[in-house]
Design an enzyme around this catalytic site. Sequence first.
Site, short mmCIF file in Angstrom:
data_model
loop_
_atom_site.label_atom_id
_atom_site.label_comp_id
_atom_site.label_asym_id
_atom_site.label_seq_id
_atom_site.Cartn_x
_atom_site.Cartn_y
_atom_site.Cartn_z
N SER A 1 0.87 -1.19 0.00
CA SER A 1 0.00 0.00 0.00
C SER A 1 0.90 1.23 0.00
CB SER A 1 -0.86 -0.01 1.27
OG SER A 1 -1.45 1.25 1.47
N TYR B 1 -2.13 -0.96 10.14
CA TYR B 1 -2.26 -1.25 8.70
C TYR B 1 -0.99 -0.80 7.98
CZ TYR B 1 -4.09 -1.26 3.93
OH TYR B 1 -4.27 -1.49 2.58
#
Length: 268
Positions: A161, A174
């Site tokens: 990401s 995350y």
Amino acid sequence: MNIVQDSEIMDYKGRDNLLSERVVLITGAGAGIGRAVAIACAAQGATVILLGRKVPRLEEVYDEIVNAGSPRPSIVPMDLEKAQGEHYQALVDALESEHGRLDGLVHNAGILGERSPIGHFDVGTWQRVMHVNLTAPFILTRCLLPLLQTAKDPSIVFTSSGVGRRGKAFWGAYAVSKFGTEGLMQVLADELEGTRPPVRVNCINPGPVRTELRYRAYPAEDRDKLRKPDEIVGPYLYLLGPDSEAITGQSFDCQPPASAPDTSKRTH
Ligand SMILES: NC(=O)c1ccc[n+]([C@@H]2O[C@H](COP(=O)([O-])OP(=O)(O)OC[C@H]3O[C@@H](n4cnc5c(N)ncnc54)[C@H](OP(=O)(O)O)[C@@H]3O)[C@@H](O)[C@H]2O)c1
């Protein structure tokens, strides 16, 4: 090391039946990006192994693949948060007896957890996110490496990401799990460089994509401006197929930065 630019593979299509005779396992194949990647791989001739938590979702993907005339997939119900040694072993045994090898492994399953400052981050949520996003892909890779090394042209793809390359406030576990994913990819790629068969190991950052995870992260954004999962599968097909031979240890973006919506300063 061979280097390929993101822009060269963003719209990659590959030739027909690019992945024929390949067995590809995709985690989180019942929804979002994993679903689209599974359907695209099957359409290119791969026998796909659909791994996920929610069986009805996996069955829908299964039906879609079979109805399209693609090779019949397999379903592996597995909760990566709870799976124990015997569940991983059962998966290895099933793959070994049915296929004798694994050509591609796509680590796609992931959870967002909560968006909150580190000073208030819930410890249980932190552990859950780190486990599903980072530790489970490590365990799965460790278990499946021998089967990958039985294939002629094996490839492992991790999903990263934007917040796994540059830390941003409130992305907590995350973001840290995705930094870890990039690190795991690099360590493994370095270890496997020059081995026979050459297992290539790379990372993909999908960029902003219209999925449930993205809705949870940005509930107020205009979803119509986001790319749909089936519009970003090119780099996955490229990395799983023969055209990416000798490409390893790299991180790819599925979208140019300009295609991000107004929230692009918070690229995810
Ligand atoms: N969408 C984006 O904008 C974006 C951007 C950057 C990176 N990513 C990354 O892309 C990957 C796919 O995300 P997505 O956007 O497609 O998310 P999504 O639509 O929420 O799908 C996530 C998938 O992960 C599976 N999953 C979650 N927890 C699991 C568990 N404990 N065990 C097994 N499977 C589990 C889900 O399975 P069930 O359906 O069975 O629950 C689902 O298939 C993730 O790694 C995410 O971090 C997404």
